[in-house]
Design a protein around this motif. Sequence first.
Motif, short mmCIF file in Angstrom:
data_model
loop_
_atom_site.label_atom_id
_atom_site.label_comp_id
_atom_site.label_asym_id
_atom_site.label_seq_id
_atom_site.Cartn_x
_atom_site.Cartn_y
_atom_site.Cartn_z
N VAL A 76 0.84 -1.20 0.00
CA VAL A 76 0.00 0.00 0.00
C VAL A 76 0.87 1.25 0.00
O VAL A 76 1.77 1.38 0.82
N LEU A 77 0.61 2.16 -0.96
CA LEU A 77 1.28 3.46 -0.98
C LEU A 77 0.25 4.53 -0.64
O LEU A 77 -0.85 4.52 -1.18
N VAL A 78 0.62 5.43 0.28
CA VAL A 78 -0.27 6.56 0.59
C VAL A 78 0.54 7.84 0.48
O VAL A 78 1.77 7.82 0.49
N ARG A 79 -0.20 8.96 0.36
CA ARG A 79 0.46 10.28 0.39
C ARG A 79 1.27 10.37 1.67
O ARG A 79 0.83 9.92 2.71
N ASP A 80 2.42 11.01 1.55
CA ASP A 80 3.28 11.10 2.73
C ASP A 80 2.57 11.84 3.87
O ASP A 80 2.83 11.57 5.04
N ASP A 81 1.64 12.75 3.51
CA ASP A 81 0.97 13.56 4.54
C ASP A 81 -0.43 13.02 4.88
O ASP A 81 -1.21 13.69 5.53
N ALA A 82 -0.76 11.80 4.45
CA ALA A 82 -2.07 11.22 4.76
C ALA A 82 -2.13 10.82 6.23
O ALA A 82 -1.12 10.40 6.79
N PRO A 83 -3.32 10.94 6.87
CA PRO A 83 -4.56 11.51 6.33
C PRO A 83 -4.56 13.03 6.42
O PRO A 83 -3.95 13.59 7.33
N LEU A 84 -5.26 13.69 5.48
CA LEU A 84 -5.32 15.15 5.48
C LEU A 84 -6.47 15.63 6.35
O LEU A 84 -7.62 15.26 6.12
N ASP A 85 -6.12 16.46 7.33
CA ASP A 85 -7.12 16.94 8.28
C ASP A 85 -8.32 17.57 7.59
O ASP A 85 -8.15 18.41 6.71
N GLY A 86 -9.50 17.13 7.99
CA GLY A 86 -10.72 17.77 7.49
C GLY A 86 -11.12 17.37 6.10
O GLY A 86 -12.12 17.84 5.57
N LYS A 87 -10.34 16.49 5.45
CA LYS A 87 -10.66 16.09 4.08
C LYS A 87 -11.12 14.63 4.02
O LYS A 87 -10.55 13.77 4.69
N VAL A 88 -12.15 14.38 3.21
CA VAL A 88 -12.56 13.00 2.94
C VAL A 88 -11.43 12.30 2.19
O VAL A 88 -10.83 12.88 1.28
N GLY A 89 -11.12 11.10 2.59
CA GLY A 89 -10.09 10.33 1.88
C GLY A 89 -10.66 9.69 0.63
O GLY A 89 -11.82 9.27 0.62
N VAL A 90 -9.87 9.61 -0.42
CA VAL A 90 -10.29 8.90 -1.64
C VAL A 90 -9.22 7.87 -1.93
O VAL A 90 -8.04 8.21 -2.04
N VAL A 91 -9.61 6.61 -1.99
CA VAL A 91 -8.63 5.54 -2.19
C VAL A 91 -9.07 4.61 -3.32
O VAL A 91 -10.24 4.55 -3.65
N SER A 92 -8.10 3.91 -3.87
CA SER A 92 -8.41 2.92 -4.89
C SER A 92 -7.36 1.82 -4.80
O SER A 92 -6.51 1.82 -3.91
N GLY A 93 -7.43 0.91 -5.74
CA GLY A 93 -6.45 -0.16 -5.74
C GLY A 93 -6.92 -1.26 -6.66
O GLY A 93 -8.03 -1.22 -7.18
N GLY A 94 -6.05 -2.19 -6.86
CA GLY A 94 -6.37 -3.29 -7.75
C GLY A 94 -5.09 -4.05 -8.06
O GLY A 94 -4.04 -3.77 -7.47
#
Lengths: 234, 336
Positions: free
Chosen positions: B39-57
């Motif tokens: 799993v790769l995420v943004r280095d600054d995840a999670p972003l305060d106050g923002k809905v997360g959007v994720v995907s994968g496959g």
Amino acid sequence: MSTDGQAVVAAVRRVADRIESERDHLTDLDSAIGDADHGGNMARGWARAVEAVEDLDDPDPATVVKTAGKTLMSEVGGASGPLYGGSLVFASTELDEGITPESAIAFAETYLEKVTDRGDATVGDQTMVDALVPAVHTFKKSIETDELPPLEALAKAVDAAQRGVEFTVPIRASKGRASYLGWRSVGHQDPGATSTLFIMEALLAVAQESLDGDDFESVDATSPTIPDEEATGE
Amino acid sequence: MWVRMKKLINDPDDIVDEMLDGIVATHPDRFRRLPDTQVLVRDDAPLDGKVGVVSGGGSGHEPAHAGYVGDGMLDGAAAGDVFSSPTADEFEELIEACDSGEGVLAVVKNYEGDVMNFETAIELVEMEGTDVETVVVNDDVAVEDSLYTSGRRGVCGTILVHKAAGAKAAEGADLKEVQRVGQKVIDNVGTMGMALTSCVTPEKGEPTFDLGEDEIELGIGIHGEPGTERTDIMRADEITEELTTAVLDDLDLDEGQEVVTIVNGMGGTPQMELFVVNRRLQELLDDHGLETWDAWVGDYMTSLDMAGCSVTICAVDEELKELLSAPVNTPALTAP
């Protein structure tokens, strides 16, 4: 370790042994209608599950089941991870108060519900549901209506699963990868229903041993065979 | 005697792992890899106050999906083995790592493994109190629901879903709104693909399917699954007409409708050829009285080294135009 927890660890070990010994059989079944990975994936997943549950320190039954489920979820690829592993994780909570006939029924029903929801499959789709539905219903009826002892109820459930596996041979797959074959899936025994039967047979065997103190040898003799390729017209 | 195809591979078993390390090595400021996962995420995840959007496959569709992780798009992506779904526990970690408390939208391509593993993960994180909504992308018009249990497949239209949902989340919208715009793209997008050659999976090292020297396959899936028709090779314009007609027949758009188009390379086709396809695509849309608001050309959703392309058409209104043109900064897609 609690006696119950120990018994469940023994059950996980027994299932893993059985799946390992049927690895090629399951792979053969899957190569006829799928991608030939069911035997290998299941054997690897259950072997890891054994390692995981053996590492637990004095666990209760629910924790053993949940740990085994989590391990299957991460080690068995594709749709089998959620179906076999995820369903175990969710059903494990039914055993929080220990294993009784009532909690075993609740466990079986939750497991079945998770599999059918997740796979969106019903009886007759040529999937593991064809083995599970008759098994779970038979188990519940044997205990609640026929008032049989749990061990006898489990034996009857295994018989029902066996008939369910046989039922997958003449029908057409409409769920899972085999459904891509359409009518060409007719004549093939479903690998998922078959591995489900093997799991149940192993559970029965281990239950027989822990409740009777005797070895229970006759279950293996009921293993279904691969349908004859010639007879399917392919 | 068959010879294993020449590839830049150390060991097929390590390829996904090494690719992910390579992505992080390329973008050390953008990404972090969750320990012991794919799993790769943004280095600054999670972003305060923002809905997360994720995907994968499954892997093998690069730049999908890690290439779309960044400002204005995804917060993280799970990579399965080549052409296999990530496992439920990896999706679980992905969702948890991208939840700031505002909830997470999971963008799932419609394949049984992906859907089941995501669903299992979602049920598990919901037990822990995380809000998750899902959109399932099924833009491939080639495959009929009646023939395939999983219904239509999710392919290149997924990128537009990432873009619209990601932009909405970046605006500070709530989870329901982010889900709504993702679904709006899905309701208005169609894709049709074709293969000139088969892909070669690292594991197998030989073509996944046999295609004759002079044959092409229309309606191909992004894993080399069967298409709708195998036919003799045609001129680029004729292939473009086949793909475009299939999508337009499915979408049934009114004259004057504005659209976004993607000519997507499958991984083994030069951009030169993709532009040739786009040239004819735009002529055809013009003939149909459709207005192209934006046209994308490139490799967005690939199938390893398969040669071929897909055509995606998405009807857009003012809202989708705004979202699809909103600022984005990811390795694979950048717009000011």
